[in-house]
Design a protein around this motif. Structure first.
Motif, mmCIF file in Angstrom:
data_model
loop_
_atom_site.group_PDB
_atom_site.id
_atom_site.type_symbol
_atom_site.label_atom_id
_atom_site.label_comp_id
_atom_site.label_asym_id
_atom_site.label_seq_id
_atom_site.Cartn_x
_atom_site.Cartn_y
_atom_site.Cartn_z
ATOM 1 N N ASP A 72 29.775 -31.935 -6.608
ATOM 2 C CA ASP A 72 29.088 -30.653 -6.508
ATOM 3 C C ASP A 72 29.773 -29.644 -7.416
ATOM 4 O OD1 ASP A 72 31.430 -30.404 -4.914
ATOM 5 O OD2 ASP A 72 30.524 -28.788 -3.778
ATOM 6 N N GLU A 73 29.081 -28.561 -7.643
ATOM 7 C CA GLU A 73 29.668 -27.491 -8.465
ATOM 8 C C GLU A 73 29.145 -26.146 -7.988
ATOM 9 O OE1 GLU A 73 32.252 -27.456 -11.494
ATOM 10 O OE2 GLU A 73 32.099 -26.100 -9.765
ATOM 11 N N ARG A 74 29.972 -25.183 -8.152
ATOM 12 C CA ARG A 74 29.629 -23.815 -7.770
ATOM 13 C C ARG A 74 28.970 -23.126 -8.961
ATOM 14 N NH1 ARG A 74 35.695 -22.934 -5.208
ATOM 15 N NH2 ARG A 74 35.606 -24.663 -3.729
ATOM 16 N N CYS A 75 27.905 -22.366 -8.706
ATOM 17 C CA CYS A 75 27.179 -21.721 -9.818
ATOM 18 C C CYS A 75 27.955 -20.478 -10.253
ATOM 19 C CB CYS A 75 25.751 -21.389 -9.415
ATOM 20 S SG CYS A 75 24.737 -22.869 -9.205
ATOM 21 N N LEU A 76 28.896 -20.726 -11.137
ATOM 22 C CA LEU A 76 29.756 -19.684 -11.694
ATOM 23 C C LEU A 76 29.801 -19.902 -13.205
ATOM 24 C CD1 LEU A 76 32.658 -20.025 -9.102
ATOM 25 C CD2 LEU A 76 31.056 -18.100 -9.259
ATOM 26 N N PRO A 77 30.230 -18.892 -13.948
ATOM 27 C CA PRO A 77 30.254 -19.049 -15.410
ATOM 28 C C PRO A 77 31.167 -20.200 -15.842
ATOM 29 C CG PRO A 77 30.549 -16.748 -14.788
ATOM 30 C CD PRO A 77 30.618 -17.539 -13.520
ATOM 31 N N THR A 78 30.856 -20.793 -16.982
ATOM 32 C CA THR A 78 31.713 -21.845 -17.543
ATOM 33 C C THR A 78 33.149 -21.327 -17.645
ATOM 34 O OG1 THR A 78 29.827 -22.536 -18.870
ATOM 35 C CG2 THR A 78 31.990 -23.378 -19.540
ATOM 36 N N GLY A 79 34.098 -22.178 -17.201
ATOM 37 C CA GLY A 79 35.507 -21.779 -17.325
ATOM 38 C C GLY A 79 36.016 -20.938 -16.165
ATOM 39 N N ASP A 80 35.095 -20.560 -15.246
ATOM 40 C CA ASP A 80 35.561 -19.787 -14.091
ATOM 41 C C ASP A 80 36.560 -20.617 -13.286
ATOM 42 O OD1 ASP A 80 34.194 -17.328 -12.113
ATOM 43 O OD2 ASP A 80 35.522 -18.838 -11.218
ATOM 44 N N ALA A 81 37.667 -19.978 -12.917
ATOM 45 C CA ALA A 81 38.740 -20.720 -12.240
ATOM 46 C C ALA A 81 38.309 -21.256 -10.886
ATOM 47 C CB ALA A 81 39.967 -19.828 -12.081
ATOM 48 N N GLU A 82 37.210 -20.724 -10.344
ATOM 49 C CA GLU A 82 36.764 -21.167 -9.024
ATOM 50 C C GLU A 82 35.809 -22.359 -9.111
ATOM 51 O OE1 GLU A 82 39.354 -19.396 -7.247
ATOM 52 O OE2 GLU A 82 37.815 -20.187 -5.898
ATOM 53 N N PRO A 105 30.326 -32.739 -16.477
ATOM 54 C CA PRO A 105 30.294 -31.583 -15.560
ATOM 55 C C PRO A 105 28.857 -31.222 -15.204
ATOM 56 C CG PRO A 105 30.742 -30.857 -17.806
ATOM 57 C CD PRO A 105 30.747 -32.361 -17.830
ATOM 58 N N ILE A 106 28.677 -30.650 -14.048
ATOM 59 C CA ILE A 106 27.368 -30.120 -13.646
ATOM 60 C C ILE A 106 27.203 -28.768 -14.349
ATOM 61 C CG2 ILE A 106 26.000 -29.259 -11.717
ATOM 62 C CD1 ILE A 106 27.569 -31.200 -9.880
ATOM 63 N N PRO A 107 26.133 -28.562 -15.119
ATOM 64 C CA PRO A 107 25.974 -27.305 -15.876
ATOM 65 C C PRO A 107 25.563 -26.140 -14.981
ATOM 66 C CG PRO A 107 24.056 -28.691 -16.228
ATOM 67 C CD PRO A 107 25.012 -29.494 -15.380
ATOM 68 N N ALA A 108 26.408 -25.877 -13.974
ATOM 69 C CA ALA A 108 26.038 -24.929 -12.912
ATOM 70 C C ALA A 108 25.897 -23.494 -13.421
ATOM 71 C CB ALA A 108 27.080 -24.992 -11.790
ATOM 72 N N GLU A 109 26.419 -23.240 -14.622
ATOM 73 C CA GLU A 109 26.279 -21.896 -15.191
ATOM 74 C C GLU A 109 24.812 -21.581 -15.500
ATOM 75 O OE1 GLU A 109 27.869 -24.417 -16.422
ATOM 76 O OE2 GLU A 109 26.943 -24.925 -18.367
ATOM 77 N N ARG A 110 23.954 -22.633 -15.512
ATOM 78 C CA ARG A 110 22.534 -22.417 -15.796
ATOM 79 C C ARG A 110 21.758 -21.967 -14.553
ATOM 80 N NH1 ARG A 110 20.801 -28.028 -18.722
ATOM 81 N NH2 ARG A 110 22.574 -28.296 -20.127
ATOM 82 N N GLY A 111 22.446 -21.926 -13.421
ATOM 83 C CA GLY A 111 21.738 -21.629 -12.169
ATOM 84 C C GLY A 111 21.394 -22.932 -11.459
ATOM 85 N N ALA A 112 21.226 -22.858 -10.151
ATOM 86 C CA ALA A 112 21.119 -24.069 -9.322
ATOM 87 C C ALA A 112 19.911 -24.930 -9.684
ATOM 88 C CB ALA A 112 21.063 -23.667 -7.848
ATOM 89 N N VAL A 113 18.767 -24.315 -9.900
ATOM 90 C CA VAL A 113 17.561 -25.134 -10.121
ATOM 91 C C VAL A 113 17.647 -25.881 -11.447
ATOM 92 C CG1 VAL A 113 15.063 -25.048 -10.482
ATOM 93 C CG2 VAL A 113 16.118 -23.688 -8.655
#
Ligand code: 6PG
Length: 233
Positions: A72-82, A105-113
Protein backbone atom coordinates in the motif's frame (compact mmCIF):
# COMPACT_ATOMS: atom_id res chain seq x y z
CA UNK A 1 0.20 -22.34 18.41
CA UNK A 2 -1.35 -23.01 15.06
CA UNK A 3 -4.55 -23.66 13.24
CA UNK A 4 -4.97 -24.82 9.69
CA UNK A 5 -4.29 -21.40 8.24
CA UNK A 6 -2.68 -19.03 10.71
CA UNK A 7 0.66 -19.99 12.25
CA UNK A 8 1.70 -17.84 15.19
CA UNK A 9 5.42 -17.43 15.93
CA UNK A 10 5.93 -15.80 19.31
CA UNK A 11 9.19 -13.86 19.49
CA UNK A 12 10.53 -12.21 22.62
CA UNK A 13 12.63 -9.39 21.28
CA UNK A 14 12.01 -6.99 18.36
CA UNK A 15 15.61 -7.49 17.26
CA UNK A 16 14.98 -11.23 17.05
CA UNK A 17 11.78 -10.60 15.12
CA UNK A 18 13.76 -8.65 12.53
CA UNK A 19 16.44 -11.32 12.35
CA UNK A 20 13.88 -14.07 11.85
CA UNK A 21 12.02 -12.00 9.27
CA UNK A 22 15.20 -11.19 7.37
CA UNK A 23 16.16 -14.86 7.28
CA UNK A 24 12.68 -15.77 6.06
CA UNK A 25 12.85 -13.18 3.26
CA UNK A 26 16.29 -14.34 2.12
CA UNK A 27 15.22 -18.00 2.19
CA UNK A 28 12.13 -17.24 0.12
CA UNK A 29 14.25 -15.29 -2.35
CA UNK A 30 16.78 -18.10 -2.72
CA UNK A 31 14.02 -20.63 -3.33
CA UNK A 32 12.15 -18.47 -5.85
CA UNK A 33 15.25 -17.51 -7.81
CA UNK A 34 16.46 -21.12 -7.90
CA UNK A 35 13.07 -22.34 -9.11
CA UNK A 36 11.87 -19.46 -11.33
CA UNK A 37 14.76 -17.10 -11.84
CA UNK A 38 13.07 -14.18 -10.05
CA UNK A 39 11.70 -13.16 -6.68
CA UNK A 40 8.58 -11.01 -6.37
CA UNK A 41 8.18 -9.55 -2.91
CA UNK A 42 5.52 -7.19 -1.58
CA UNK A 43 6.75 -4.84 1.15
CA UNK A 44 4.84 -3.83 4.26
CA UNK A 45 4.46 -0.21 5.20
CA UNK A 46 4.49 1.42 8.60
CA UNK A 47 7.38 1.34 11.03
CA UNK A 48 7.61 -2.29 12.13
CA UNK A 49 9.57 -3.54 9.09
CA UNK A 50 12.31 -0.93 9.49
CA UNK A 51 14.68 -3.20 11.43
CA UNK A 52 14.11 -6.03 8.96
CA UNK A 53 14.78 -3.76 5.97
CA UNK A 54 17.99 -2.50 7.64
CA UNK A 55 19.21 -6.09 8.02
CA UNK A 56 18.37 -6.79 4.38
CA UNK A 57 20.45 -3.78 3.35
CA UNK A 58 23.51 -5.57 4.79
CA UNK A 59 22.66 -8.97 3.33
CA UNK A 60 24.18 -10.71 0.35
CA UNK A 61 21.56 -11.66 -2.21
CA UNK A 62 21.08 -11.94 -5.94
CA UNK A 63 19.49 -8.51 -6.02
CA UNK A 64 19.44 -8.46 -9.82
CA UNK A 65 16.63 -11.05 -9.66
CA UNK A 66 14.47 -9.23 -7.11
CA UNK A 67 11.24 -7.43 -8.03
CA UNK A 68 9.83 -5.20 -5.29
CA UNK A 69 6.15 -4.26 -4.96
CA UNK A 70 4.38 -2.32 -2.22
CA UNK A 71 1.30 -3.52 -0.35
CA UNK A 72 0.00 0.00 0.00
CA UNK A 73 1.00 3.62 -0.28
CA UNK A 74 -0.12 6.87 1.19
CA UNK A 75 -1.28 9.55 -1.27
CA UNK A 76 1.47 12.05 -0.58
CA UNK A 77 3.89 13.85 -2.90
CA UNK A 78 6.80 11.87 -4.36
CA UNK A 79 9.68 11.82 -1.89
CA UNK A 80 7.49 12.65 1.10
CA UNK A 81 9.14 11.13 4.17
CA UNK A 82 5.80 9.69 5.27
CA UNK A 83 5.41 7.51 2.19
CA UNK A 84 5.88 3.80 2.83
CA UNK A 85 8.24 3.53 -0.15
CA UNK A 86 10.43 6.30 1.32
CA UNK A 87 11.31 4.31 4.44
CA UNK A 88 12.02 1.19 2.39
CA UNK A 89 14.27 3.13 0.03
CA UNK A 90 16.37 4.98 2.60
CA UNK A 91 16.63 1.97 4.91
CA UNK A 92 17.29 -0.70 2.30
CA UNK A 93 16.52 -0.35 -1.38
CA UNK A 94 18.92 2.51 -2.06
CA UNK A 95 21.72 0.47 -0.48
CA UNK A 96 21.47 -2.60 -2.75
CA UNK A 97 21.65 -3.19 -6.47
CA UNK A 98 18.09 -4.09 -7.36
CA UNK A 99 17.59 -2.67 -10.87
CA UNK A 100 15.47 0.49 -10.67
CA UNK A 101 13.10 -0.97 -13.27
CA UNK A 102 12.39 -3.82 -10.86
CA UNK A 103 11.25 -1.61 -7.99
CA UNK A 104 7.55 -0.83 -8.51
CA UNK A 105 6.34 2.04 -6.32
CA UNK A 106 2.64 2.84 -6.26
CA UNK A 107 2.28 6.24 -8.03
CA UNK A 108 0.19 7.53 -5.13
CA UNK A 109 1.12 11.13 -5.89
CA UNK A 110 -1.41 10.88 -8.75
CA UNK A 111 -4.28 10.46 -6.30
CA UNK A 112 -5.96 7.24 -5.18
CA UNK A 113 -8.13 6.54 -8.21
CA UNK A 114 -5.49 7.08 -10.90
CA UNK A 115 -2.78 5.38 -8.84
CA UNK A 116 -4.92 2.31 -8.12
CA UNK A 117 -5.73 1.97 -11.82
CA UNK A 118 -2.06 2.35 -12.76
CA UNK A 119 -0.93 -0.20 -10.16
CA UNK A 120 -3.58 -2.63 -11.32
CA UNK A 121 -2.14 -2.31 -14.82
CA UNK A 122 1.38 -2.85 -13.48
CA UNK A 123 0.28 -6.02 -11.68
CA UNK A 124 -1.64 -7.40 -14.65
CA UNK A 125 -0.02 -10.54 -15.98
CA UNK A 126 2.06 -11.09 -12.85
CA UNK A 127 1.41 -14.48 -11.27
CA UNK A 128 1.59 -15.27 -7.58
CA UNK A 129 3.77 -13.10 -5.40
CA UNK A 130 6.55 -15.17 -3.87
CA UNK A 131 6.36 -13.42 -0.51
CA UNK A 132 4.04 -10.78 0.90
CA UNK A 133 5.07 -8.87 4.01
CA UNK A 134 2.29 -7.20 6.00
CA UNK A 135 1.85 -5.29 9.23
CA UNK A 136 -1.09 -5.06 11.59
CA UNK A 137 -2.77 -1.92 12.84
CA UNK A 138 -4.35 -1.44 16.26
CA UNK A 139 -7.81 -1.65 14.68
CA UNK A 140 -6.90 -4.86 12.84
CA UNK A 141 -6.10 -3.20 9.53
CA UNK A 142 -3.37 -4.43 7.24
CA UNK A 143 -1.88 -2.64 4.24
CA UNK A 144 -4.55 0.03 3.75
CA UNK A 145 -7.48 -2.32 4.23
CA UNK A 146 -9.42 -0.76 7.10
CA UNK A 147 -12.46 -1.90 9.10
CA UNK A 148 -15.76 -0.86 7.58
CA UNK A 149 -14.28 -0.35 4.12
CA UNK A 150 -13.97 -2.53 1.02
CA UNK A 151 -11.11 -5.00 1.45
CA UNK A 152 -11.43 -6.51 -2.02
CA UNK A 153 -11.90 -10.08 -0.81
CA UNK A 154 -13.97 -11.37 -3.70
CA UNK A 155 -12.11 -13.40 -6.34
CA UNK A 156 -12.82 -10.81 -9.04
CA UNK A 157 -11.79 -7.86 -6.88
CA UNK A 158 -9.52 -5.27 -8.46
CA UNK A 159 -5.84 -5.87 -7.75
CA UNK A 160 -5.43 -2.35 -6.34
CA UNK A 161 -8.00 -0.30 -4.46
CA UNK A 162 -8.43 3.44 -4.01
CA UNK A 163 -8.88 4.18 -0.30
CA UNK A 164 -10.51 7.31 1.11
CA UNK A 165 -11.25 8.38 4.68
CA UNK A 166 -8.64 6.02 6.10
CA UNK A 167 -8.68 6.30 9.92
CA UNK A 168 -4.86 6.21 9.90
CA UNK A 169 -3.58 9.39 8.24
CA UNK A 170 -3.30 10.26 5.50
CA UNK A 171 -6.91 9.61 4.61
CA UNK A 172 -6.24 8.93 0.93
CA UNK A 173 -4.30 5.80 0.07
CA UNK A 174 -3.89 2.95 -2.37
CA UNK A 175 -3.88 -0.69 -1.27
CA UNK A 176 -3.41 -3.99 -2.97
CA UNK A 177 -6.67 -5.86 -2.34
CA UNK A 178 -7.00 -8.76 0.08
CA UNK A 179 -7.68 -11.14 -2.79
CA UNK A 180 -4.53 -10.05 -4.66
CA UNK A 181 -2.36 -10.10 -1.54
CA UNK A 182 -3.51 -13.67 -0.96
CA UNK A 183 -2.35 -14.72 -4.42
CA UNK A 184 1.02 -15.48 -2.89
CA UNK A 185 3.18 -18.47 -2.12
CA UNK A 186 3.95 -17.07 1.32
CA UNK A 187 2.39 -14.33 3.46
CA UNK A 188 4.29 -13.16 6.53
CA UNK A 189 2.91 -10.67 9.04
CA UNK A 190 5.30 -8.77 11.31
CA UNK A 191 3.51 -7.60 14.44
CA UNK A 192 4.89 -5.63 17.34
CA UNK A 193 3.73 -2.73 19.46
CA UNK A 194 1.84 -2.74 22.76
CA UNK A 195 -1.20 -1.11 21.17
CA UNK A 196 -1.87 -4.20 19.07
CA UNK A 197 -2.70 -6.56 21.91
CA UNK A 198 -6.47 -6.30 21.36
CA UNK A 199 -6.18 -6.66 17.57
CA UNK A 200 -4.09 -9.81 18.04
CA UNK A 201 -6.61 -11.21 20.54
CA UNK A 202 -9.50 -10.49 18.12
CA UNK A 203 -7.56 -12.16 15.32
CA UNK A 204 -6.87 -15.24 17.45
CA UNK A 205 -10.55 -15.39 18.44
CA UNK A 206 -11.37 -15.65 14.75
CA UNK A 207 -12.96 -12.23 14.38
CA UNK A 208 -13.27 -10.79 10.88
CA UNK A 209 -10.54 -8.16 11.01
CA UNK A 210 -8.95 -7.02 7.74
CA UNK A 211 -5.68 -8.88 8.48
CA UNK A 212 -7.60 -12.15 8.69
CA UNK A 213 -9.07 -11.53 5.24
CA UNK A 214 -5.67 -12.12 3.60
CA UNK A 215 -5.75 -15.89 3.43
CA UNK A 216 -3.70 -17.71 0.78
CA UNK A 217 -4.06 -21.44 0.22
CA UNK A 218 -0.83 -22.06 2.13
CA UNK A 219 -2.04 -20.11 5.15
CA UNK A 220 -0.14 -17.24 6.75
CA UNK A 221 2.67 -16.88 9.25
CA UNK A 222 2.54 -14.22 11.94
CA UNK A 223 5.75 -13.25 13.70
CA UNK A 224 4.44 -11.56 16.79
CA UNK A 225 5.90 -9.97 19.90
CA UNK A 226 5.41 -12.53 22.67
CA UNK A 227 3.99 -9.82 24.94
CA UNK A 228 1.00 -9.44 22.63
CA UNK A 229 -0.12 -13.04 23.06
CA UNK A 230 -2.22 -12.59 26.16
CA UNK A 231 -4.42 -15.62 26.94
CA UNK A 232 -7.42 -15.66 24.64
CA UNK A 233 -10.63 -16.30 26.57
C1 6PG B 1 0.75 2.10 6.79
C2 6PG B 1 0.80 0.60 6.65
C3 6PG B 1 -0.03 -0.03 7.73
C4 6PG B 1 0.95 -0.51 8.79
C5 6PG B 1 0.25 -0.80 10.09
C6 6PG B 1 1.27 -1.08 11.19
O1 6PG B 1 0.54 2.80 5.80
O2 6PG B 1 0.99 2.54 7.93
O3 6PG B 1 0.52 0.16 5.47
O4 6PG B 1 -0.82 -1.11 7.32
O5 6PG B 1 1.60 -1.70 8.33
O6 6PG B 1 -0.52 0.34 10.43
O7 6PG B 1 2.08 0.08 11.34
P1 6PG B 1 3.33 0.05 12.34
O8 6PG B 1 4.24 -1.02 11.83
O9 6PG B 1 3.93 1.42 12.22
O10 6PG B 1 2.79 -0.27 13.70
Amino acid sequence: MTNATTRWHAIDDPRDLARHACARVLAAAGEAIAERGRFDIVLAGGGTPRRTYALLAAALARWESWHVWFGDERCLPTGDAERNSHMARITWLDQVRIPASQIHPIPAERGAVAAAAAYGDALAGLGEFDLVLLGLGEDGHTASLFPGQDWGTQADAADALAVFNAPKPPPERVSISAARLARARQVLFLVEGAGKREAVARWRRGEAIPAAAVMPAAGVDVMVDQALLVPVD
